[in-house]
Design a protein around this motif. Sequence first.
Motif, short mmCIF file in Angstrom:
data_model
loop_
_atom_site.label_atom_id
_atom_site.label_comp_id
_atom_site.label_asym_id
_atom_site.label_seq_id
_atom_site.Cartn_x
_atom_site.Cartn_y
_atom_site.Cartn_z
N ALA A 85 0.83 -1.21 0.00
CA ALA A 85 0.00 0.00 0.00
C ALA A 85 0.87 1.26 0.00
N ARG A 86 0.35 2.31 -0.61
CA ARG A 86 1.02 3.62 -0.58
C ARG A 86 0.88 4.18 0.83
N LEU A 87 1.98 4.57 1.43
CA LEU A 87 1.98 5.05 2.80
C LEU A 87 1.76 6.56 2.84
N PRO A 88 1.27 7.08 3.97
CA PRO A 88 1.05 8.52 4.08
C PRO A 88 2.33 9.34 3.92
N GLU A 89 3.45 8.78 4.33
CA GLU A 89 4.75 9.43 4.18
C GLU A 89 5.83 8.36 4.25
#
Length: 324
Positions: free
Chosen positions: A212-216
């Motif tokens: 998953a794409r992480l918030p940062e």
Amino acid sequence: MVAVVVARPSAEDPLSALEVREQAPEPTTAPPADWVPVTVRAAALNHHDVWSLRGVGLPAERMPMVLGCDAAGVDPDGNEVVVHAVLSDPAWTGDETLDPRRSLLSERYPGTFADTVLVPRRNLVPKPAGLSFEDAACLPTAWLTAYRMLFTQSGVQPGGTVLVQGAGGGVATALVGLAAAAGIRVWVTSRDEGKRERALELGAAAAFEPGARLPERVDAVMETVGEATWAHSLRALRPGGTVVVSGATSGPAPSADLQRVFFLQLRVLGSTMGTRDELDRLLRLCETTGVRPVVDSVLPMADAADAFERMVEGDVVGKLVLVP
């Protein structure tokens, strides 16, 4: 007397290689004179034990072999102790994990899945009174590995962020608990929704599906999965970040992605087990902070086959503990 033994390994069907005997076999290698018996009160399973059933690192001439790396018990003087499983050469000084001749209990000498285990006296660490034998037995392999990854190798300070790949296993669960106790924000990934929810209950700040794409981007990634998560681990790192590798359960040979490594000046560090001093500090950390290992189940050693079956199937959150 009960002993959990591998006599004839099976790479295809490791559970078929497991034997529960009424008496421990005679060791194939005589222990040195400075070793002492420890009465085992609790011992914990690790994936290392399953690999031993498959014959990895355990040649036929050393069999039959009593399994088990981790134990807490009582020494000959009546002291409550935890066994450090890393066996270094007596002449070795410094970090035991760097000794090229090191081994673990159950590789050259009988392991902890018996009423009594012989160990070097120098490998005994005092058990804090506030820790139960069951909790203490979970610490010498999975939790010590996590401690070294997080506090010795990663360089992450309180307030930093780490990503733990593959929540649910013993090392991953330990990383969540230790990071949260130290004021480090910890994110996890898992394919299993239940394991993601459990990680949040244990102190993870967020849980994601694999890839998953992480918030940062994060300061460090704790990697035990290997090929299946490696590309995501590198993408998740901030420039100058660190990935600490202590296992590769999904395979050992991912694409290195060297261009990303050198362009972002990433660090890739291997990490194996930990030292006796690190185990001592880990025990004291658990005592002072109140953080405790997650114990999935406690079973009698006579029922070791049930515990091993659950580990092979992956139906575990935390540690499986055997008691005599």
